[in-house]
Structures are given as C-alpha cells and as structure tokens.
Design a protein around this motif. Sequence first.
Motif, PDB file in Angstrom:
ATOM      1  N   GLY A  47       0.815  -1.209   0.000  1.00 14.20           N
ATOM      2  CA  GLY A  47       0.000   0.000   0.000  1.00 14.20           C
ATOM      3  C   GLY A  47       0.848   1.257   0.000  1.00 14.20           C
ATOM      4  O   GLY A  47       0.551   2.222  -0.715  1.00 14.20           O
ATOM      5  N   LEU A  48       1.917   1.259   0.782  1.00 20.66           N
ATOM      6  CA  LEU A  48       2.820   2.406   0.798  1.00 20.66           C
ATOM      7  C   LEU A  48       3.480   2.602  -0.558  1.00 20.66           C
ATOM      8  O   LEU A  48       3.644   3.731  -1.024  1.00 20.66           O
ATOM      9  N   ARG A  49       3.848   1.495  -1.198  1.00 21.15           N
ATOM     10  CA  ARG A  49       4.472   1.613  -2.530  1.00 21.15           C
ATOM     11  C   ARG A  49       3.485   2.195  -3.531  1.00 21.15           C
ATOM     12  O   ARG A  49       3.851   3.019  -4.365  1.00 21.15           O
ATOM     13  N   GLN A  50       2.230   1.768  -3.461  1.00 22.27           N
ATOM     14  CA  GLN A  50       1.215   2.298  -4.369  1.00 22.27           C
ATOM     15  C   GLN A  50       1.037   3.801  -4.159  1.00 22.27           C
ATOM     16  O   GLN A  50       0.900   4.560  -5.115  1.00 22.27           O
ATOM     17  N   LEU A  51       1.033   4.209  -2.904  1.00 25.37           N
ATOM     18  CA  LEU A  51       0.879   5.632  -2.599  1.00 25.37           C
ATOM     19  C   LEU A  51       2.059   6.423  -3.150  1.00 25.37           C
ATOM     20  O   LEU A  51       1.884   7.465  -3.794  1.00 25.37           O
ATOM     21  N   LEU A  52       3.269   5.940  -2.917  1.00 22.83           N
ATOM     22  CA  LEU A  52       4.463   6.614  -3.419  1.00 22.83           C
ATOM     23  C   LEU A  52       4.464   6.664  -4.941  1.00 22.83           C
ATOM     24  O   LEU A  52       4.766   7.701  -5.542  1.00 22.83           O
ATOM     25  N   ALA A  53       4.124   5.543  -5.580  1.00 17.67           N
ATOM     26  CA  ALA A  53       4.137   5.485  -7.040  1.00 17.67           C
ATOM     27  C   ALA A  53       3.162   6.507  -7.632  1.00 17.67           C
ATOM     28  O   ALA A  53       3.492   7.225  -8.586  1.00 17.67           O
ATOM     29  N   ALA A  54       1.970   6.579  -7.067  1.00 12.49           N
ATOM     30  CA  ALA A  54       0.959   7.504  -7.588  1.00 12.49           C
ATOM     31  C   ALA A  54       1.368   8.955  -7.373  1.00 12.49           C
ATOM     32  O   ALA A  54       1.161   9.808  -8.238  1.00 12.49           O
ATOM     33  N   MET A  55       1.949   9.249  -6.220  1.00 11.52           N
ATOM     34  CA  MET A  55       2.349  10.622  -5.936  1.00 11.52           C
ATOM     35  C   MET A  55       3.585  11.033  -6.743  1.00 11.52           C
ATOM     36  O   MET A  55       3.669  12.162  -7.230  1.00 11.52           O
ATOM     37  N   ILE A  56       4.533  10.121  -6.903  1.00 13.91           N
ATOM     38  CA  ILE A  56       5.727  10.432  -7.688  1.00 13.91           C
ATOM     39  C   ILE A  56       5.360  10.691  -9.141  1.00 13.91           C
ATOM     40  O   ILE A  56       5.888  11.599  -9.786  1.00 13.91           O
ATOM     41  N   GLU A  57       4.440   9.904  -9.659  1.00 18.86           N
ATOM     42  CA  GLU A  57       3.988  10.076 -11.042  1.00 18.86           C
ATOM     43  C   GLU A  57       3.437  11.478 -11.279  1.00 18.86           C
ATOM     44  O   GLU A  57       3.553  12.028 -12.370  1.00 18.86           O
ATOM     45  N   SER A  58       2.855  12.054 -10.235  1.00 20.17           N
ATOM     46  CA  SER A  58       2.265  13.389 -10.331  1.00 20.17           C
ATOM     47  C   SER A  58       3.098  14.415  -9.572  1.00 20.17           C
ATOM     48  O   SER A  58       2.571  15.413  -9.079  1.00 20.17           O
ATOM     49  N   GLY A  59       4.401  14.181  -9.511  1.00 18.61           N
ATOM     50  CA  GLY A  59       5.294  15.048  -8.760  1.00 18.61           C
ATOM     51  C   GLY A  59       5.200  16.526  -9.097  1.00 18.61           C
ATOM     52  O   GLY A  59       5.105  17.366  -8.187  1.00 18.61           O
ATOM     53  N   PRO A  60       5.223  16.913 -10.375  1.00 15.90           N
ATOM     54  CA  PRO A  60       5.138  18.341 -10.708  1.00 15.90           C
ATOM     55  C   PRO A  60       3.857  18.992 -10.215  1.00 15.90           C
ATOM     56  O   PRO A  60       3.873  20.125  -9.715  1.00 15.90           O
ATOM     57  N   GLN A  61       2.736  18.274 -10.350  1.00 12.84           N
ATOM     58  CA  GLN A  61       1.460  18.849  -9.918  1.00 12.84           C
ATOM     59  C   GLN A  61       1.431  19.031  -8.389  1.00 12.84           C
ATOM     60  O   GLN A  61       0.993  20.069  -7.883  1.00 12.84           O
TER      61      GLN A  61
END
Length: 205
Positions: free
Chosen positions: A87-101
């Motif tokens: 779950g933590l990895r999923q959260l990090l992956a989703a947030m990193i993907e949208s890093g600029p925003q």
Amino acid sequence: MTVHLGALSRSRRATKRPLLDVVAEVLLAQPGASLAEVAEFAGISRTTLHKHYATRDELVRAVGQRATEIWEQAVDRVADEPGTKAGLRQLLAAMIESGPQLTFLWRNPALDEDNELTRRYIDVENRCLAVLDRARKEGVLAATTPDWWLLQTLYALVYTAAESIQFGKLAPLDAPDLALSTLLNGLGAPATGAGSGKPDKGESE
C-alpha cells in the motif's frame, strides 16, 4: 523542484497531456510566466486559454484543484491495502507520477487563500497521514515517529524522486521502490553480524 522550461519543451511538448498538468510544469519552471507564455508552451492560442481561464489567478486555482484531485486519487488507490508495504508503494508510485502537480500545490502559498481548496488539502493530508499511521500501527513504520515527520519525509521522497526522474537520474519504474526502501530503512547500511559479539569498527576490542 527545479524545472527548466527548455528541457520540458524537448521532452514533453510532443506528448498529449491534460492542459492543467502542462501548466503546472510551466509555472514551476517559470513562476512569473504570463498567460501568453503558458499558452505558447502548451501549444494553444492565448485566445483559447483565455476562453477557459479569464485571469491568471483563475488558472492557478484550477491547477491547484487539479493537483488536489490527483492527490486524492493517489490516496484512494491504497484504500484496500492500508498499512502494508504494498500500500505504501502504491501511494508513493501515484504521488511520484504526479510530482510536478503536487510540487506546484505544496509550493504555491497563494492557494492558501482559497478556503475550499484549503479544506480539501487538509482532508487529503489527513487521509494520507491515516495510511502512514496504519503502517505505523502494523509495525511497518517506527511507532515513535511523529505525525509531522512521517508526512514531511513522504513529501521529501516524492519531491526528490520526481525531480530525479525529470533530470534523467532515476528511471520512473525504479522510483517507487527506491523511495519505499528509503522510507522503510533510511540510508544506513543493513546490520551485519548481529549477535556475533564482534565490536563495530571504531569500538575498542
């Protein structure tokens, strides 16, 4: 996150993406960019942009709303696996993907004046903290870590990973695992020889 407009134009201009995502990157690279400059980079006319957003303030608010929505969706993705490493990895992956925003959202104090956006920001931050707190209670994260440190560490990892991807230092597929490893283990070397009775280097024999 330091973003250069020239690099963005080479790597992103040809990619079809939501307008507000493009705008977030432009305003990170050049915070004082005019609507005309934003429109030019996005590949649309100033008139077209003006039809959607009459003022720069309206555009900035729309980008903030988009960033908040992306963050909300990122937290939604871990609803079925709170408190787990997956779950933590999923959260990090989703947030990193949208890093600029997300970086735009975190670095734009003008958005604090928007009461609705502030309410949504606080709500999603609390939901994000709930995911981290569940991991703490499950023993995945240290039980003594303060709430504010959990959140700030998460944000720092997302920020650094997204920036590293932007500059070609980190492959997008590798970023979530590296961020997760750092979140869980820090930067210290793994313990070796536990229970052997041998002193660490620098200790007296």
